[in-house]
Design a protein around this motif. Structure first.
Motif, mmCIF file in Angstrom:
data_model
loop_
_atom_site.group_PDB
_atom_site.id
_atom_site.type_symbol
_atom_site.label_atom_id
_atom_site.label_comp_id
_atom_site.label_asym_id
_atom_site.label_seq_id
_atom_site.Cartn_x
_atom_site.Cartn_y
_atom_site.Cartn_z
ATOM 1 N N TYR A 181 0.845 -1.227 -0.133
ATOM 2 C CA TYR A 181 0.037 -0.008 0.069
ATOM 3 C C TYR A 181 0.955 1.124 0.076
ATOM 4 O O TYR A 181 0.351 2.403 0.195
ATOM 5 N N ASP A 182 2.051 1.005 -0.095
ATOM 6 C CA ASP A 182 2.921 2.304 -0.026
ATOM 7 C C ASP A 182 2.841 2.970 1.241
ATOM 8 O O ASP A 182 2.697 2.258 2.275
ATOM 9 N N TRP A 183 3.263 4.198 1.351
ATOM 10 C CA TRP A 183 3.142 4.849 2.788
ATOM 11 C C TRP A 183 1.763 5.333 3.248
ATOM 12 O O TRP A 183 1.477 6.719 3.227
ATOM 13 N N ALA A 184 0.908 4.492 3.188
ATOM 14 C CA ALA A 184 -0.530 4.500 3.163
ATOM 15 C C ALA A 184 -0.762 5.366 4.702
ATOM 16 O O ALA A 184 -1.874 5.955 4.917
ATOM 17 N N ASN A 185 0.169 5.024 5.690
ATOM 18 C CA ASN A 185 0.102 5.848 6.968
ATOM 19 C C ASN A 185 1.320 6.284 7.333
ATOM 20 O O ASN A 185 2.221 5.630 7.598
ATOM 21 N N TYR A 186 1.395 7.647 7.454
ATOM 22 C CA TYR A 186 2.666 8.600 7.502
ATOM 23 C C TYR A 186 3.371 8.330 8.584
ATOM 24 O O TYR A 186 4.529 7.933 8.792
ATOM 25 N N ALA A 187 2.738 8.212 9.915
ATOM 26 C CA ALA A 187 3.274 8.079 11.140
ATOM 27 C C ALA A 187 3.414 6.874 11.651
ATOM 28 O O ALA A 187 4.371 6.385 12.406
ATOM 29 N N LEU A 188 2.802 5.793 10.884
ATOM 30 C CA LEU A 188 3.183 4.333 11.310
ATOM 31 C C LEU A 188 4.242 3.533 10.450
ATOM 32 O O LEU A 188 4.695 2.618 10.584
ATOM 33 N N GLY A 189 4.659 4.595 9.365
ATOM 34 C CA GLY A 189 5.593 4.019 8.642
ATOM 35 C C GLY A 189 7.069 3.511 9.129
ATOM 36 O O GLY A 189 7.627 2.495 8.664
ATOM 37 N N VAL A 190 7.377 4.064 10.277
ATOM 38 C CA VAL A 190 8.642 3.811 10.835
ATOM 39 C C VAL A 190 8.631 2.371 11.480
ATOM 40 O O VAL A 190 9.639 1.636 11.768
ATOM 41 N N LEU A 191 7.394 1.862 11.720
ATOM 42 C CA LEU A 191 7.329 0.474 12.233
ATOM 43 C C LEU A 191 7.995 -0.617 11.429
ATOM 44 O O LEU A 191 8.015 -1.870 11.787
ATOM 45 N N TRP A 192 8.108 -0.284 9.997
ATOM 46 C CA TRP A 192 9.058 -1.333 9.218
ATOM 47 C C TRP A 192 10.024 -1.864 9.749
ATOM 48 O O TRP A 192 10.165 -3.162 9.831
ATOM 49 N N SER A 193 10.880 -1.261 10.593
ATOM 50 C CA SER A 193 12.140 -1.814 10.912
ATOM 51 C C SER A 193 11.982 -2.356 12.189
ATOM 52 O O SER A 193 12.356 -3.438 12.552
ATOM 53 N N LEU A 194 10.874 -2.285 13.102
ATOM 54 C CA LEU A 194 10.495 -2.817 14.312
ATOM 55 C C LEU A 194 10.135 -4.424 13.783
ATOM 56 O O LEU A 194 10.073 -5.180 14.365
ATOM 57 N N SER A 195 9.342 -4.208 12.539
ATOM 58 C CA SER A 195 8.701 -5.355 12.112
ATOM 59 C C SER A 195 9.927 -6.400 11.603
ATOM 60 O O SER A 195 10.097 -7.609 12.113
ATOM 61 N N LEU B 242 7.550 11.300 14.309
ATOM 62 C CA LEU B 242 6.728 11.712 13.275
ATOM 63 C C LEU B 242 5.416 12.221 13.644
ATOM 64 O O LEU B 242 4.665 12.600 12.723
ATOM 65 N N ILE B 243 5.294 11.845 14.887
ATOM 66 C CA ILE B 243 3.934 12.731 15.231
ATOM 67 C C ILE B 243 4.340 14.152 15.346
ATOM 68 O O ILE B 243 3.633 14.887 15.028
ATOM 69 N N ILE B 244 5.373 14.488 16.133
ATOM 70 C CA ILE B 244 5.861 15.926 15.876
ATOM 71 C C ILE B 244 6.039 16.363 14.415
ATOM 72 O O ILE B 244 5.662 17.742 14.172
ATOM 73 N N LEU B 245 6.620 15.987 13.777
ATOM 74 C CA LEU B 245 6.648 16.457 12.342
ATOM 75 C C LEU B 245 5.311 16.460 11.737
ATOM 76 O O LEU B 245 4.967 17.156 10.829
ATOM 77 N N GLY B 246 4.664 15.288 11.786
ATOM 78 C CA GLY B 246 3.374 15.175 11.201
ATOM 79 C C GLY B 246 2.376 16.634 11.866
ATOM 80 O O GLY B 246 1.852 17.355 10.835
#
Length: 389
Positions: A159-173, A326-330
Motif C-alpha cells: 500500500y506504499d506509505w498509506a499511513n505517514y506516522a506508522l511507516g517507521v514500524l517497518w524496522s520494528l517488524s 513523526l507525530i511531532i513532524l506530522g
C-alpha cells in the motif's frame, strides 16, 4: 596450546554502555534529519550556505543507513544480554526472552497506535490511513493489524506509505520477526559454532537478496531478508567480543579508519545506488566499533564535550524517538505545510530545532513516565513468577 577461555560477556543486563549510546545517538539523529528533510528540504535554505546544497542532500538522503546501525546494535545487545544472563546461547529460556521483549516493545507500540488513531479520528488528515477501496476506519484497522503482527514492511510494499506516522514500524517488524527465531535457533542448534554458521548464512543472503530486488525500493530497503543481515552481523559481533578484545594500539588505529570508511560510504552516493554491498559494509563497520566498545560499559568517554554527551543522551532515548518523532513532524506539517514555508531563507532551518527539541521532549516524557516504569514493572513481575515456578 589450548585456547584461553572466553572472556565474560561484554554487556551486563541493566548497565548501559556509553559508547554504544553514542553510536545510537548518531543513528537516530541521521534518521530524524532524513525525515525532516523529506518534509522540509534544506538544500536551498540558509543551511545550504554552510554545507552547500549538495552537502545537505548528501547528509540527508541516507538516513536508512542509520537504521542499519540500529539493526547491528540490536543484534549485538540481544546476544550480549543473553550470554550475560544465561552463560551460553543454548541455555536461553525462550519464555523469559519473549516476555522481556514484549515488556520493552509492546507498551510503546500500543501508545503509538493510540496516539496516531486518536489524531486520525480527530480529523487530522496526515495521521489517517489511505487505502484505495477501503473506508478510513477499515484502512486504520488494516494498518493497526500490520503494526501488531510485525508486518508493516509488507504493508508498505502493498500500500506504499498509506499511513505517514506508522511507516517507521517497518524496522520494528524486521527486528521482532528476527527475534522470534532467536531463541529457537539457539535451542535447536545449541552449539555456538552452528549458531554462528546460521547467522553467517543469514548475513550472506542479504546482499544477494538486495541485488535481486533493485527495481523495488520496498524490496531492497524494507524486506525482511534485505535487513536481517545487519542484525545477524550484530549477533556474531557479540560472540566475537567474548573471545577477542579490541583495544590498545589496534583499536586506536582501526577505529578511525573504520569511521572514515563509513562516513565516505554514507556521503558517496544515495543508498539506492550503494545498498547491495553498502548495507553489509556499514553493518560490518558498526560491528567493529561495537567490538572495540564492548568492554567499556561503565567507563567514561574519551572526551567530555557537551555535544557528545548530548548525542549520548539522545541515544538513550533512541527507541522512543524513533517511534514518536513523526507525530511531532506530522503536527508541524499540519500547522506549517511545507509549501507555505520559504525555501530560501531561515524559516525552514528554524523549524529543524523546533522539530528536534519537540521530538526529544516527547520521547523523554514517554520514557520517564511510561515506557521505562512499565518495562521495570513488567520485568519485576516476571521475575517473581519465574522464582515462584
Amino acid at each position: 596450546m589450548p585456547l584461553p577461555p572466553p572472556e565474560p560477556p561484554p554487556v551486563t543486563p541493566g548497565h548501559r554502555n556509553r559508547r554504544i549510546d553514542l553510536l545510537r545517538g548518531i543513528a537516530i539523529l541521521l534518521v530524524l534529519f532524513h525525515h525532516f528533510c523529506i518534509a522540509y528540504p534544506l538544500g536551498h535554505s540558509a543551511l545550504g550556505t554552510l554545507l552547500t546544497p549538495e552537502g545537505v542532500r548528501a547528509v540527508a538522503r541516507n538516513g536508512n543507513y542509520g537504521v542499519t546501525l540500529f539493526f547491528v546494535i540490536s543484534g549485538f545487545l540481544i546476544t550480549s544480554n543473553t550470554l550475560a544472563r544465561y552463560g551460553s546461547l543454548a541455555a536461553i529460556k525462550a519464555r523469559t526472552f519473549y516476555a522481556f521483549r514484549i515488556a520493552r516493545i509492546v507498551p510503546c507500540l500500543l501508545l503509538l497506535l493510540a496516539l496516531v488513531n486518536g489524531l486520525a479520528l480527530a480529523g487530522i488528515p496526515i495521521f489517517a490511513t489511505h487505502i484505495p477501496g477501503l473506508s478510513p476506519l477499515a484502512a486504520m484497522m488494516r494498518a493497526n493489524l500490520a503494526a501488531l503482527t510485525f508486518s508493516m514492511n509488507v504493508f508498505i510494499a502493498h500500500y506504499d506509505w498509506a499511513n505517514y506516522a506508522l511507516g517507521v514500524l517497518w524496522s520494528l517488524s524486521v527486528e521482532e520477526v528476527f527475534y522470534l527465531t532467536f531463541p529457537l535457533v539457539a535451542l535447536v542448534l545449541r552449539r555456538q559454532p552452528l549458531i554462528m554458521l546460521f547467522w553467517a548464512a543469514v548475513a550472506l543472503v542479504g546482499p544477494f537478496y538486495r541485488m535481486g530486488h533493485q527495481d523495488d525500493e520496498s524490496g531492497f530497503l524494507f524486506a525482511y531478508l534485505a535487513s536481517f543481515d545487519g542484525i545477524a552481523i550484530g549477533c556474531m559481533a557479540a560472540v566475537v567480543a567474548t573471545h577477542w578484545r579490541l583495544d590498545g594500539l589496534a583499536a586506536r588505529l582501526l577505529q578511525p579508519a573504520v569511521i572514515a570508511g563509513m562516513v565516505a560510504l554514507y556521503l558517496w552516493k544515495s543508498i539506492g545506488a550503494t545498498n547491495i554491498w553498502g548495507v553489509s559494509a556499514m553493518a560490518l563497520g558498526t560491528a567493529v566499533l561495537l567490538i572495540a566498545s564492548a568492554h567499556h560499559a561503565n567507563g567514561p568517554l574519551t572526551t567530555r564535550s557537551r555535544l557528545l554527551r548530548g548525542v549520548e543522551g539522545t541515544g538513550r532515548l533512541s527507541y522512543e524517538l524513533y517511534l514518536f518523532h513523526l507525530i511531532i513532524l506530522g503536527l508541524l506539517r499540519t500547522v506549517l505545510p511545507p509549501g507555505t514555508v520559504s525555501q530560501t531563507g531561515f524559516e525552514r532551518l528554524a523549524l529543524l530545532p523546533v522539530f528536534l527539541i519537540g521530538s526529544g521532549l516527547l520521547a523523554s516524557l514517554i520514557s520517564r513516565h511510561f515506557s521505562e516504569p512499565l518495562n521495570r514493572t513488567l520485568r519485576q513481575r516476571l521475575g517473581r513468577i519465574q522464582k515462584a515456578s
